[in-house]
Write a protein that holds these residues in place. Structure first.
Motif: not given
Length: 69
Positions: A18-43
């Motif tokens: 999923l991170v790879g797909l988003v990174a290909d489509a929108a850039g690596l910075r946005f793709g890696l932003l998914i990880v902390p965003a998912a953590g914040a959503a879980v909290v």
């Protein structure tokens, strides 16, 4: 506990593609932003568990009737 274990396994297997797909489509910075965003959503969504009722074997506390001591 089993459900949590399976969800963790699915997250471990599904998040890198999923991170790879988003990174290909929108850039690596946005793709890696998914990880902390998912953590914040879980909290944030985990706070719902704090408001769950007592286990079914324990009755809820009773308030005394008004006007009686």
């Amino acid at each position: 506990m089993t459900v949590v274990s399976w969800l963790m396994r699915l997250g471990f297997l599904r998040s890198p593609p999923l991170v790879g797909l988003v990174a290909d489509a929108a850039g690596l910075r946005f793709g890696l932003l998914i990880v902390p965003a998912a953590g914040a959503a879980v909290v944030a969504l985990g706070a719902v568990l704090l408001h769950r009722a007592e286990p079914s074997g324990t009755p809820p506390p009773q308030k005394p009737p008004a006007g009686r001591a």
